[in-house]
Design a protein around this motif. Structure first.
Motif, PDB file in Angstrom:
ATOM      1  N   GLU A 280       0.841  -1.209   0.000  1.00  0.00           N
ATOM      2  CA  GLU A 280       0.000   0.000   0.000  1.00  0.00           C
ATOM      3  C   GLU A 280       0.872   1.255   0.000  1.00  0.00           C
ATOM      4  OE1 GLU A 280      -3.866  -1.912   2.319  1.00  0.00           O
ATOM      5  OE2 GLU A 280      -2.528  -0.561   3.421  1.00  0.00           O
ATOM      6  N   GLY A 281       1.902   1.232   0.830  1.00  0.00           N
ATOM      7  CA  GLY A 281       2.770   2.409   0.937  1.00  0.00           C
ATOM      8  C   GLY A 281       3.461   2.716  -0.381  1.00  0.00           C
ATOM      9  N   CYS A 282       3.896   1.658  -1.077  1.00  0.00           N
ATOM     10  CA  CYS A 282       4.638   1.850  -2.342  1.00  0.00           C
ATOM     11  C   CYS A 282       3.724   1.869  -3.557  1.00  0.00           C
ATOM     12  CB  CYS A 282       5.666   0.734  -2.519  1.00  0.00           C
ATOM     13  SG  CYS A 282       6.902   0.663  -1.234  1.00  0.00           S
ATOM     14  N   LYS A 283       2.431   1.733  -3.329  1.00  0.00           N
ATOM     15  CA  LYS A 283       1.446   1.693  -4.422  1.00  0.00           C
ATOM     16  C   LYS A 283       1.692   0.535  -5.397  1.00  0.00           C
ATOM     17  CE  LYS A 283      -0.470   5.641  -5.911  1.00  0.00           C
ATOM     18  NZ  LYS A 283      -1.726   5.861  -5.213  1.00  0.00           N
ATOM     19  N   PHE A 284       2.018  -0.615  -4.833  1.00  0.00           N
ATOM     20  CA  PHE A 284       2.152  -1.827  -5.664  1.00  0.00           C
ATOM     21  C   PHE A 284       0.800  -2.534  -5.656  1.00  0.00           C
ATOM     22  CE2 PHE A 284       6.798  -1.874  -4.221  1.00  0.00           C
ATOM     23  CZ  PHE A 284       7.269  -1.366  -5.431  1.00  0.00           C
ATOM     24  N   GLU A 285      -0.063  -2.162  -6.593  1.00  0.00           N
ATOM     25  CA  GLU A 285      -1.389  -2.771  -6.590  1.00  0.00           C
ATOM     26  C   GLU A 285      -1.323  -4.251  -6.930  1.00  0.00           C
ATOM     27  OE1 GLU A 285      -3.655   0.254  -8.761  1.00  0.00           O
ATOM     28  OE2 GLU A 285      -2.978   1.351  -6.969  1.00  0.00           O
ATOM     29  N   GLY A 286      -2.194  -5.030  -6.291  1.00  0.00           N
ATOM     30  CA  GLY A 286      -2.252  -6.471  -6.555  1.00  0.00           C
ATOM     31  C   GLY A 286      -1.229  -7.263  -5.763  1.00  0.00           C
ATOM     32  N   LEU A 287      -0.406  -6.585  -4.971  1.00  0.00           N
ATOM     33  CA  LEU A 287       0.559  -7.299  -4.127  1.00  0.00           C
ATOM     34  C   LEU A 287       0.182  -7.126  -2.652  1.00  0.00           C
ATOM     35  CD1 LEU A 287       4.008  -6.404  -5.767  1.00  0.00           C
ATOM     36  CD2 LEU A 287       2.496  -8.326  -6.253  1.00  0.00           C
ATOM     37  N   GLY A 288       0.777  -7.938  -1.805  1.00  0.00           N
ATOM     38  CA  GLY A 288       0.647  -7.747  -0.364  1.00  0.00           C
ATOM     39  C   GLY A 288      -0.442  -8.553   0.314  1.00  0.00           C
ATOM     40  N   CYS A 289      -1.436  -9.043  -0.443  1.00  0.00           N
ATOM     41  CA  CYS A 289      -2.548  -9.816   0.151  1.00  0.00           C
ATOM     42  C   CYS A 289      -2.742 -11.099  -0.651  1.00  0.00           C
ATOM     43  CB  CYS A 289      -3.863  -9.050   0.074  1.00  0.00           C
ATOM     44  SG  CYS A 289      -3.823  -7.445   0.828  1.00  0.00           S
ATOM     45  N   LEU A 290      -3.257 -12.117   0.010  1.00  0.00           N
ATOM     46  CA  LEU A 290      -3.534 -13.374  -0.702  1.00  0.00           C
ATOM     47  C   LEU A 290      -4.960 -13.342  -1.271  1.00  0.00           C
ATOM     48  CD1 LEU A 290      -1.851 -15.975   1.713  1.00  0.00           C
ATOM     49  CD2 LEU A 290      -0.939 -14.979  -0.405  1.00  0.00           C
ATOM     50  N   GLU A 291      -5.188 -12.458  -2.231  1.00  0.00           N
ATOM     51  CA  GLU A 291      -6.513 -12.345  -2.847  1.00  0.00           C
ATOM     52  C   GLU A 291      -6.608 -13.335  -4.001  1.00  0.00           C
ATOM     53  OE1 GLU A 291      -8.736 -10.211  -1.644  1.00  0.00           O
ATOM     54  OE2 GLU A 291      -7.856  -8.217  -1.367  1.00  0.00           O
ATOM     55  N   VAL A 292      -7.742 -14.008  -4.083  1.00  0.00           N
ATOM     56  CA  VAL A 292      -7.954 -14.929  -5.204  1.00  0.00           C
ATOM     57  C   VAL A 292      -7.927 -14.126  -6.506  1.00  0.00           C
ATOM     58  CG1 VAL A 292      -9.655 -16.461  -6.296  1.00  0.00           C
ATOM     59  CG2 VAL A 292      -9.214 -16.615  -3.832  1.00  0.00           C
ATOM     60  N   GLY A 293      -7.213 -14.640  -7.476  1.00  0.00           N
ATOM     61  CA  GLY A 293      -7.111 -13.962  -8.779  1.00  0.00           C
ATOM     62  C   GLY A 293      -5.880 -13.082  -8.906  1.00  0.00           C
ATOM     63  N   SER A 294      -5.215 -12.786  -7.777  1.00  0.00           N
ATOM     64  CA  SER A 294      -4.017 -11.934  -7.843  1.00  0.00           C
ATOM     65  C   SER A 294      -2.756 -12.799  -7.868  1.00  0.00           C
ATOM     66  CB  SER A 294      -3.977 -10.964  -6.660  1.00  0.00           C
ATOM     67  OG  SER A 294      -3.732 -11.670  -5.456  1.00  0.00           O
ATOM     68  N   ARG A 295      -1.633 -12.159  -8.131  1.00  0.00           N
ATOM     69  CA  ARG A 295      -0.340 -12.874  -8.168  1.00  0.00           C
ATOM     70  C   ARG A 295       0.650 -12.181  -7.238  1.00  0.00           C
ATOM     71  NH1 ARG A 295       1.709 -12.754 -13.950  1.00  0.00           N
ATOM     72  NH2 ARG A 295       3.269 -14.187 -13.148  1.00  0.00           N
ATOM     73  N   PRO A 296       0.407 -12.287  -5.937  1.00  0.00           N
ATOM     74  CA  PRO A 296       1.221 -11.521  -4.987  1.00  0.00           C
ATOM     75  C   PRO A 296       2.474 -12.247  -4.516  1.00  0.00           C
ATOM     76  CG  PRO A 296      -0.551 -12.635  -3.845  1.00  0.00           C
ATOM     77  CD  PRO A 296      -0.641 -13.065  -5.271  1.00  0.00           C
ATOM     78  N   GLY A 297       2.759 -13.431  -5.095  1.00  0.00           N
ATOM     79  CA  GLY A 297       3.833 -14.255  -4.529  1.00  0.00           C
ATOM     80  C   GLY A 297       3.309 -14.966  -3.293  1.00  0.00           C
ATOM     81  N   LEU A 298       3.965 -16.044  -2.923  1.00  0.00           N
ATOM     82  CA  LEU A 298       3.530 -16.782  -1.724  1.00  0.00           C
ATOM     83  C   LEU A 298       4.773 -17.224  -0.967  1.00  0.00           C
ATOM     84  CD1 LEU A 298       1.158 -18.121  -0.143  1.00  0.00           C
ATOM     85  CD2 LEU A 298       1.501 -20.147  -1.582  1.00  0.00           C
ATOM     86  N   ASN A 299       4.831 -16.848   0.305  1.00  0.00           N
ATOM     87  CA  ASN A 299       5.954 -17.241   1.160  1.00  0.00           C
ATOM     88  C   ASN A 299       5.469 -18.155   2.266  1.00  0.00           C
ATOM     89  OD1 ASN A 299       7.898 -15.690  -0.157  1.00  0.00           O
ATOM     90  ND2 ASN A 299       7.661 -13.945   1.215  1.00  0.00           N
ATOM     91  N   PHE A 300       6.290 -19.152   2.585  1.00  0.00           N
ATOM     92  CA  PHE A 300       6.055 -19.896   3.821  1.00  0.00           C
ATOM     93  C   PHE A 300       7.122 -19.471   4.824  1.00  0.00           C
ATOM     94  CE2 PHE A 300       7.019 -23.596   6.571  1.00  0.00           C
ATOM     95  CZ  PHE A 300       5.848 -23.540   7.313  1.00  0.00           C
ATOM     96  N   ILE A 301       6.655 -18.981   5.976  1.00  0.00           N
ATOM     97  CA  ILE A 301       7.577 -18.578   7.037  1.00  0.00           C
ATOM     98  C   ILE A 301       7.518 -19.662   8.102  1.00  0.00           C
ATOM     99  CG2 ILE A 301       8.302 -16.690   8.551  1.00  0.00           C
ATOM    100  CD1 ILE A 301       7.836 -15.821   5.626  1.00  0.00           C
ATOM    101  N   LYS A 302       8.597 -20.424   8.180  1.00  0.00           N
ATOM    102  CA  LYS A 302       8.657 -21.483   9.186  1.00  0.00           C
ATOM    103  C   LYS A 302       9.052 -20.841  10.519  1.00  0.00           C
ATOM    104  CE  LYS A 302      10.994 -25.873   9.859  1.00  0.00           C
ATOM    105  NZ  LYS A 302      12.085 -26.689   9.354  1.00  0.00           N
TER     106      LYS A 302
END
Ligand SMILES: [Zn+2]
Length: 400
Positions: free
Chosen positions: A353-375
């Motif tokens: 949101e701060g950098c105005k990267f739309e479509g990133l940052g949330c796991l919304e269906v239909g978006s491509r925000p990347g996916l991380n697993f934090i162990k």
């Protein structure tokens, strides 16, 4: 198209939405296909392990200087900003272009390995344009200007205009940006005004050290002495009052201002940001803050104020790593009561949101925000000790 399923004890979908035991389904091209709760029994039936940790969107690095990766390990910590500036000035070494480019490439590889999908990047030259025009990361480049008086400001503006043109000709999203409160003259702010008014976002190193506050409030202290006494420069940067009127002007235009570091913000400065810059984001860089100033931003106070907090790695000149998880671990060490999902929000949705990267940052269906697993082996103690990041669907990096 093949779809993969990942399950974890925590799935950070977006602000206010944290699933306990959830599954994320992601297509080959990185599109999120489904996010849903899952029971132990369902997981067993589907042959899925519910892993101990967090699934979250790809990380956003809200402040870095990717061009400076070649300065890895060259400077000494401590002594605050004036000492750091002195070290840079004293180096007087011209590194060759190959060495610089190799270090930069390694830096971007680290971003990808560390689950970073997007970054806000400070640039003083166009040496990273080659990478940026070929990258799969999302990025915004800030062409940084500094010039502490009229003459230096006018020179900087000329050079910066050329650098900005080079980025734009390479198809890179780039805007002009001021360096810091103490290094930009009134004249340079005025020269940049049409650019800052036209662009949706800019970045400013802000309240990084106590020396900077001394500079702003009293026109005194180690930074002032360095510029004025030791380097013999006329100092025509704004004091705090003028700086805040300027920020209020851009705040009223709803600019997304990234206020980087904010380690030494006074309560009055924080109150000002909250009331006058509604779309500002505070972007501390914890490892760098420890390196330069030996302390961190006051996260309790920032949280209480309700301002948006994101996180950056800064560059390898002042930070030992380019890992966003490491930044969160530092905060977790000093502020163990901040919930882990809140820290992860700083690194994902808040950064986007701060950098105005739309479509990133949330796991919304239909978006491509990347996916991380934090162990997180010690999440039940609220600790990120020994945590690791595993990028699962970050189709980022380079397509060279
Ligand atoms: Zn910086």
């Amino acid at each position: 198209m093949e779809v993969k399923h990942y399950a974890a004890q925590n799935v950070l979908v977006k602000r206010g939405e944290l699933l306990r035991n959830g599954v994320v389904s992601v297509a080959e091209d990185g599109t999120i296909v489904n996010v849903a709760p899952i029971t132990e029994e369902e997981a067993r039936r589907q042959g899925l392990e519910i892993r101990e940790g967090y699934l979250c969107a790809g990380f956003v690095n809200a402040h870095t200087h990717s061009e400076l990766s070649f300065l890895d390990g060259l400077f000494l910590p401590g002594g605050s900003m004036a000492a750091f500036l002195r070290q840079i000035d004293a180096m007087r070494v011209q590194f060759d272009a190959d060495l610089i480019r190799t270090a930069q490439a390694k830096g971007y590889e680290t971003f990808a390995k560390e689950g970073i999908v997007a970054y806000a990047d400070i640039s003083n030259d166009a040496s990273t344009a080659f990478f940026k025009k070929n990258e799969l990361f999302r990025s915004v480049t800030f062409v940084e200007m500094f010039g502490v008086n009229r003459t230096l400001g006018e020179e900087a503006y000329k050079v910066g205009t050329q650098v900005l043109r080079e980025f734009q000709e390479a198809g890179v999203t780039a805007y002009m940006t001021p360096h810091a409160t103490y290094s930009v003259s009134g004249r340079l702010w005025e020269l940049m005004r049409p650019q800052l008014e036209a662009s949706p976002i800019f970045s400013l190193h802000y309240a990084e050290t106590a020396q900077e506050i001394d500079f702003l409030e009293n026109r005194a202290g180690a930074i002032y002495d360095l510029f004025h006494r030791d380097w013999g420069r006329d100092v025509e940067a704004y004091g705090l009052k003028d700086m805040e009127s300027l920020l209020a002007y851009y705040g009223a235009l709803h600019k997304h201002i990234l206020l980087v570091h904010c380690v030494s913000l006074t309560p009055a400065m924080l109150e000002f940001i909250k009331t006058s810059c509604p779309e500002a984001t505070i972007v501390p860089c914890p490892e760098s803050n420890l390196f330069i100033e030996g302390r961190l931003a006051d996260y309790d106070r920032l949280r209480a104020a309700g301002v948006r907090i994101a996180v950056g790695t800064d560059s390898l000149s002042s930070s030992p790593s380019l890992s966003i998880l490491k930044q969160l671990q530092v905060v977790n060490t000093y502020y163990p009561t901040i919930p882990l999902d809140e820290l992860l929000l700083w690194a994902t949705q808040n950064g986007a949101e701060g950098c105005k990267f739309e479509g990133l940052g949330c796991l919304e269906v239909g978006s491509r925000p990347g996916l991380n697993f934090i162990k997180t082996p010690y999440a039940n103690k609220g600790s990120l000790a020994k945590a690791t990041v595993e990028p699962l669907a970050n189709l980022r990096g380079f397509c060279l």
